[in-house]
Write a protein that holds these residues in place. Structure first.
Motif, PDB file in Angstrom:
ATOM      1  N   LEU A 203       0.826  -1.198   0.000  1.00 45.28           N
ATOM      2  CA  LEU A 203       0.000   0.000   0.000  1.00 45.28           C
ATOM      3  C   LEU A 203       0.867   1.257   0.000  1.00 45.28           C
ATOM      4  CD1 LEU A 203      -3.025   0.531   0.138  1.00 45.28           C
ATOM      5  CD2 LEU A 203      -2.778   0.795   2.583  1.00 45.28           C
ATOM      6  N   SER A 204       1.929   1.230   0.816  1.00 45.61           N
ATOM      7  CA  SER A 204       2.852   2.367   0.836  1.00 45.61           C
ATOM      8  C   SER A 204       3.483   2.540  -0.531  1.00 45.61           C
ATOM      9  CB  SER A 204       3.956   2.150   1.864  1.00 45.61           C
ATOM     10  OG  SER A 204       3.413   2.005   3.129  1.00 45.61           O
ATOM     11  N   ALA A 205       3.807   1.419  -1.170  1.00 48.46           N
ATOM     12  CA  ALA A 205       4.406   1.489  -2.498  1.00 48.46           C
ATOM     13  C   ALA A 205       3.439   2.144  -3.478  1.00 48.46           C
ATOM     14  CB  ALA A 205       4.794   0.093  -2.977  1.00 48.46           C
ATOM     15  N   PHE A 207       1.133   4.312  -2.753  1.00 46.60           N
ATOM     16  CA  PHE A 207       1.086   5.729  -2.420  1.00 46.60           C
ATOM     17  C   PHE A 207       2.313   6.451  -2.972  1.00 46.60           C
ATOM     18  CE2 PHE A 207       2.021   9.049   0.861  1.00 46.60           C
ATOM     19  CZ  PHE A 207       0.982   9.892   0.532  1.00 46.60           C
ATOM     20  N   ILE A 208       3.493   5.874  -2.712  1.00 46.49           N
ATOM     21  CA  ILE A 208       4.738   6.487  -3.165  1.00 46.49           C
ATOM     22  C   ILE A 208       4.787   6.523  -4.693  1.00 46.49           C
ATOM     23  CG2 ILE A 208       7.243   6.100  -3.275  1.00 46.49           C
ATOM     24  CD1 ILE A 208       6.359   7.426  -0.725  1.00 46.49           C
ATOM     25  N   ASP A 209       4.266   5.489  -5.324  1.00 45.05           N
ATOM     26  CA  ASP A 209       4.222   5.417  -6.787  1.00 45.05           C
ATOM     27  C   ASP A 209       3.462   6.624  -7.343  1.00 45.05           C
ATOM     28  OD1 ASP A 209       4.651   3.849  -9.239  1.00 45.05           O
ATOM     29  OD2 ASP A 209       2.466   3.636  -9.259  1.00 45.05           O
TER      30      ASP A 209
END
Lengths: 556, 568
Positions: A203-205, A207-209
């Protein structure tokens, strides 16, 4: 060369090896924890005795003053042991993390520039800083608590047995269940934590994407949609994870249930026993003292396990972090660990005899190559991109060990310059010390002037102490390249290896860099330059080129 | 103090928006705590009452004890504690995740407004790497710093009031002791550990920079044999961080000890004072035991407090970083509309751009006139300022001096929507998202049909390749488009542009990483698509004008200065 052992590291085995290094402190911490727990036993049993004396035996409080003060002493002693427990495990965790970081940074050095350029430096820094710090909870909390959980309940059981063997029997019957529940809780918590870890990082990935692509989203006017998307993704994850959590939280509810039921069962048993309703075993001899003591001991019996389950996420975090670190530790090292043999001839700077380079994944890349470079020569190395000239340069630099054949060079330092010179986060002088930590200020200024950085230096009010890069002044490509040249001047290295040093420069800068390079050769230094640039090739004394994987000398 | 509060305020307000969830979650935790206390207290009462009744009975005295009500109560509270704990964990976890969605939504909203200087500045990798961790820190605020102190406080009030029914003096003792303990475990712990926990985050950042240096300068460090020198710098930084963490850890341990001592001594004090009352026959034995056990159990509410609060400084560091990232200092200007239905010219007069941290201007006195519908090429080496000029022309960066005008309107004053509708740009760094090929294309035009997607793929000669992929358009491109080669990624980004219908097109290195024959194919399709649009190509070198069809103007950019060149 790489040992088998190093390659077979697993996250668990690595964590165990780290723990072994601080075994004494960790065991000391666990021991202090058990001692603190034993003081708790004394305190609750003492309380039960006090109450029994006051309520049943009608003792005056004043006559019990010695016991009161004894219990005050126990409370203080318990705090002291807690202090010991916390500071010892803190110290162990700090030392372990320091050691783990050293191990990782050593490995990064051993992997060398060739491997490192294929990696994202930010994520490597994450592993060396955040991931190593993520080991904290495991060593400071989980590891000692696991040992405490194995000892303290037995101690409580013994005391309970002395007070009333039926209660002890009840606790004992649940004792075989404890490993079972530990496994149950462990598996539940572990799976939960692992799944969470994976899902959260995905999920963080996501968001960062989206954040990373903000420019594109702005350009296409799609930021609002992406913002909605971010919310839906997180909220969607919430709904999904609530479904699994409903099951997973049962494991912690089970522990809560056991400690509640233990209190309830013991209370009912003791109450009915004291009323004389139970005529069995030790029940008739129950007193308020023994009854109250076992009542208070029952939840303490489960307390270590409850604490352990609270620390379970520390373990999952440590395992997750260890996995990514171990991935790096398991990479085969590329850099040669041996010293170089000196060249056979005094006049040679470099000697290659049938030298080959192979990568574990791609097999042999170049070779066999025979090459001798004399001292003071300027050699240009050309060839299409991917032909192997960068690999040869890396071999000459020692960034890769030859897989076959021999490489001899004076085992002294050399200078390195590539198309994007690296600037350290720090001052100009820090960046120059990279080439020679002992250089004086005068030498630094002279080197900067030699590299054509002089006019710029004069503009900087703080001179050599000017911070550059992220926290200071930004340098243009040409300025950075001049600074890198100054490093070469400062180092006095007899051998200079250059990888496309002029590729990113405008024409004016290119000319002056080229002139500076030729001046280096006039100082008697040996230069090997990988380049496309005709002017550089023309200025060199020798020109080698890769043709169909073979290194050939171009005779002009 | 006020400054700290001001920094936290916007985020606390966001949490407060969910106050119903927040209060209900806290209530559930309180119920769990009180059920546990009731279980322990009632059990103690029951045992003592039984013991006294048993003694009376054995002495032949009349004694009566109703065993069913307390027995039922004990079973009820045992069950209630279990159920409440389960529901509480589930409910609060749900809240935490809801807040996470809120926080990310909010932060993304702030980031949307950043310009190119902030998005791609040198610090970009720094904040990006901390972003999710910082948001998580705020997310943890709820479960670690808001609910526990509230519950502890309510617990103290409930316990004191309950005990006050029989033992008012002891109740005052409990209230005062635990009240002070509460202050110590929250405010005092926070103040005491503040600077060190803040420093811990700063140290982490410094260490991070040093490690990045070691990785990026590995070639230099190895060649000059200065690895040991640099490692010594890392070691000394680490040592400093180590000392700071040890100091912080010891403070935390000390406060934990104090909590343990105070709660322990308080229980003894409760027994002592209650027994004084007991000897005066003002209270019964069972009540004395109940009060004691409740006082013993209430410490559970305080155990976790110091550990959380001593780290408040770290939360503050996270909040400050997020605030620094999201402060919107750029004044909002009223959006000016673009003229509709006509071609747009590009005009730049004596424009300069000076990044705050550099010595020399990135762009210096740029003059440029490009009539509507014409095509131009600007050449220049990397670092000459091409990307900066492109950003200024697109209104993504504000020039320090002068103004870039498109269609006679200053671009900086256009609304982001009208820029997105009228301009497109192929950036030097292509962004592909971790999604399918089709989704990546539809970012440009959500309404595009599959046929349109295929048509643009054909234009960039990717159609054959996509056709032979087992999943076709649904193929995932991976994080940062890692599943594609650099050239394929670029072509996909180019295809994406062709789904739009802009009036101004900027193409930064459209043919980088593309082989010659493919480049010619793409140039031909570009030529058709670019008709009637105002176009600027940015390239390293003009290798062949065939690749840049219809170019009538040419400039060269060298260290921020633009000069007109003849068309070859």
């Amino acid at each position: 060369m790489v040992t088998e052992e190093a390659l077979s590291l697993t996250p668990r085995s690595w964590l165990q090896a780290l723990a072994k290094g601080e075994r004494k402190r960790l065991l000391g911490a666990a021991f202090c924890g058990v001692l603190a727990g034993s003081q708790t036993i004394v305190v609750v049993v003492g309380l039960a005795w006090l109450i029994d004396q006051l309520v049943v035996h009608d003792q005056l409080p004043v006559t019990l003053l010695p016991i009161f003060s004894l219990l005050v002493g126990c409370v203080l002693l318990r705090a002291a042991f807690q202090w010991g427990h916390e500071t010892l495990s803190l110290e162990a965790s700090l030392l372990i993390r320091q050691r783990a970081r050293v191990e990782l940074l050593d490995k990064l050095s051993a992997l060398g520039p060739v491997w490192l350029t294929s990696q994202h430096s930010g994520s490597l820094a994450n592993q060396a800083v955040e991931h190593i710090d993520a080991l904290e909870g495991y060593f400071a909390r989980f590891y000692p608590q696991l040992r405490i959980t194995l000892c303290l309940p037995l101690l409580i059981l013994a005391v309970a047995g002395w007070l009333d063997y039926l209660v002890a029997l009840f606790l004992l019957l649940s004792a075989p269940l404890i490993p079972l529940f530990m496994a149950l809780v462990g598996m539940g918590a572990e799976r939960l934590n692992r799944d969470q870890f994976v899902a959260v990082s995905r999920l963080s990935a996501h968001f960062i994407d989206r954040v990373r692509g903000m420019t594109t989203l702005q350009l296409f006017g799609r930021t609002s949609d992406a913002q909605q998307d971010v919310w839906y993704a997180t909220d969607g994850y919430r709904r999904l994870s609530m479904r699994t959590l409903r099951l997973a939280f049962l494991s912690s509810a089970v522990l809560e249930f056991f400690s509640s039921v233990a209190i309830a069962v013991v209370a009912m048993y003791v109450g009915f026993g004291l009323l004389g309703y139970i005529e069995y075993g030790p029940s008739p001899s129950l007193t308020l003292f023994s009854g109250l003591a076992v009542l208070l001991l029952a939840p303490e019996f489960f307390q270590p396990l409850r604490t352990l389950s609270q620390h379970y996420h520390d373990r999952a975090a440590a395992l997750g972090a260890a996995e990514s670190v171990v991935n790096i530790l398991n990479q085969p090292s590329l850099v040669s660990e041996h010293r170089y043999e000196t060249p056979l001839s005094d006049r040679s700077a470099i000697e290659l005899t049938a030298a080959c380079v192979s990568y574990p994944s791609r097999g042999q890349v170049i070779g066999p190559i025979d090459l001798t470079v004399r001292r003071g020569e300027v050699v240009a190395l050309s060839g299409a991109s991917g032909s192997g000239k960068s690999t040869l340069l890396a071999l000459l630099a020692g960034f890769i060990a030859p897989s076959a054949g021999e490489y001899r060079r004076q085992d002294s330092h050399f200078a390195w310059l590539d198309q994007q010179p690296c600037m350290l986060h720090g001052s100009l002088s820090d960046n120059l010390r990279l080439a020679n930590p002992e250089a004086s200020r005068e030498e630094m200024v002279a080197a900067l002037q030699g590299a054509g950085f002089g006019p710029l230096l004069a503009q900087l009010p703080e001179g050599l102490e000017t911070l550059i890069g992220e926290r200071g002044v930004g340098l243009s490509g040409g300025q950075a390249q001049r600074l890198a040249l100054a490093r070469i001047y400062l180092s006095n290295a007899p051998l200079v290896l250059l990888d496309e040093p002029t590729a990113r420069l405008d024409q004016e800068t290119e000319q002056s860099v080229l002139a500076a390079l030729l001046e280096l050769s006039q100082q008697g230094r040996t230069l090997v330059i990988a380049t496309h640039h005709p002017a550089v090739i023309a200025a060199a004394q020798r020109h080698l080129t890769f043709e169909q994987g073979q290194l050939v000398e171009v005779i002009s | 103090m006020m400054a700290i509060y001001r920094d936290f305020r916007p985020w606390l307000l966001l949490l407060v928006r969910r106050r119903r969830r927040f209060l209900l979650g806290a209530l559930l935790v309180l119920i769990t705590l009180l059920a546990g206390l009731a279980l322990l207290g009632l059990s103690g009462w029951f045992i003592t009452a039984s013991a006294l009744a048993g003694i009376a009975l054995s002495l032949g005295l009349p004694a009566r004890l109703d065993v069913y009500v307390p027995g039922g109560g004990i079973r009820f509270f045992a069950l209630a504690r279990t159920v409440a704990r389960y529901v509480e964990r589930l409910y609060n976890h749900n809240t935490v995740l809801t807040l996470l969605a809120d926080l990310r939504y909010r932060v993304f909203g702030y980031l949307m407004r950043l310009d190119d200087a902030r998005l791609h500045g040198e610090r970009a990798s720094d904040w990006l790497s901390r972003l999710t961790a910082d948001i998580d820190t705020l997310d943890n605020f709820y479960l670690r710093l808001l609910v526990p102190p509230l519950v502890a406080l309510l617990g103290v009030v409930a316990v004191s009031l309950f005990v006050a029914i029989w033992l008012p003096g002891v109740a005052v003792l409990i209230a005062v002791t635990l009240g002070l303990l509460w202050l110590m475990a929250t405010l005092l712990a926070a103040a005491w550990g503040f600077s060190q926990s803040y420093q811990q985050v700063v140290d982490q950042q410094s260490l991070r920079r040093l490690v990045v240096d070691q990785v990026q300068a590995s070639a230099e460090l190895m060649s000059y044999q200065t690895t040991r020198w640099h490692r010594a710098m890392i070691a000394s930084q680490e040592q400093q961080a180590f000392l700071n963490q040890r100091r912080l850890g010891r403070k935390a341990a000390l406060i934990n000890c104090l909590v343990s001592i105070i709660t322990g001594l308080m229980v003894l004090a409760v027994v002592w004072f209650a027994s004084l009352v007991f000897t005066k026959q003002l209270v019964t034995g069972p009540i004395l035991v109940m009060a004691t056990l409740i006082a013993l159990g209430v410490n559970e509410a305080f155990i976790q407090l110091p550990t959380s609060f001593i780290k408040l400084g770290a939360s503050y560091a996270a909040v400050r970083r997020l605030n620094a990232l999201t402060d919107d200092s750029s004044p909002s200007v009223p959006a000016v509309p673009l003229p509709e239905g006509v071609g747009l010219s590009v005009q730049v007069d004596r424009l300069s751009l000076h990044y705050s941290q550099t010595l020399e201007p990135a762009l210096n006195g740029i003059d440029l006139q490009l009539p509507a519908g014409k095509r131009a090429v600007i050449t220049g080496n990397s670092g000459a300022g091409k990307s900066s000029l492109a950003s200024v022309l697109m209104g993504r960066l504000k020039a320090t001096q002068g103004e870039a005008m498109v269609g006679g309107v200053p671009v900086w004053q256009l609304s982001s929507e009208s820029r997105a509708n009228h301009f497109v740009m192929l950036t030097q760094q292509v962004d592909l998202f971790d999604a399918s090929i089709a989704e990546n294309l539809r970012i440009a035009n959500p309404a595009a049909s599959d046929a349109m997607l295929w048509q643009t793929l054909r234009a960039v000669a990717l159609d054959r390749w996509v056709e032979q992929l087992p999943k076709g358009l649904a193929t995932a491109v991976g994080e940062k488009g890692q599943q594609l080669s650099g050239g394929q990624g670029r072509r996909l980004a180019l295809a994406r542009l062709m789904l739009c219908n802009p009036q101004v097109v900027i193409l930064d290195e459209p043919f980088a990483g593309v082989d010659a024959s493919t480049a010619e194919h793409i140039a031909a399709s570009l030529d058709k698509w670019l008709i009637n649009r105002t176009v600027i190509f940015f390239v390293h070198q003009v290798s062949s004008l065939k690749l840049l069809p219809g170019v009538e103007y040419r400039w060269h950019l060298d260290t921020g200065k633009l000069s007109q060149c003849p068309i070859i």
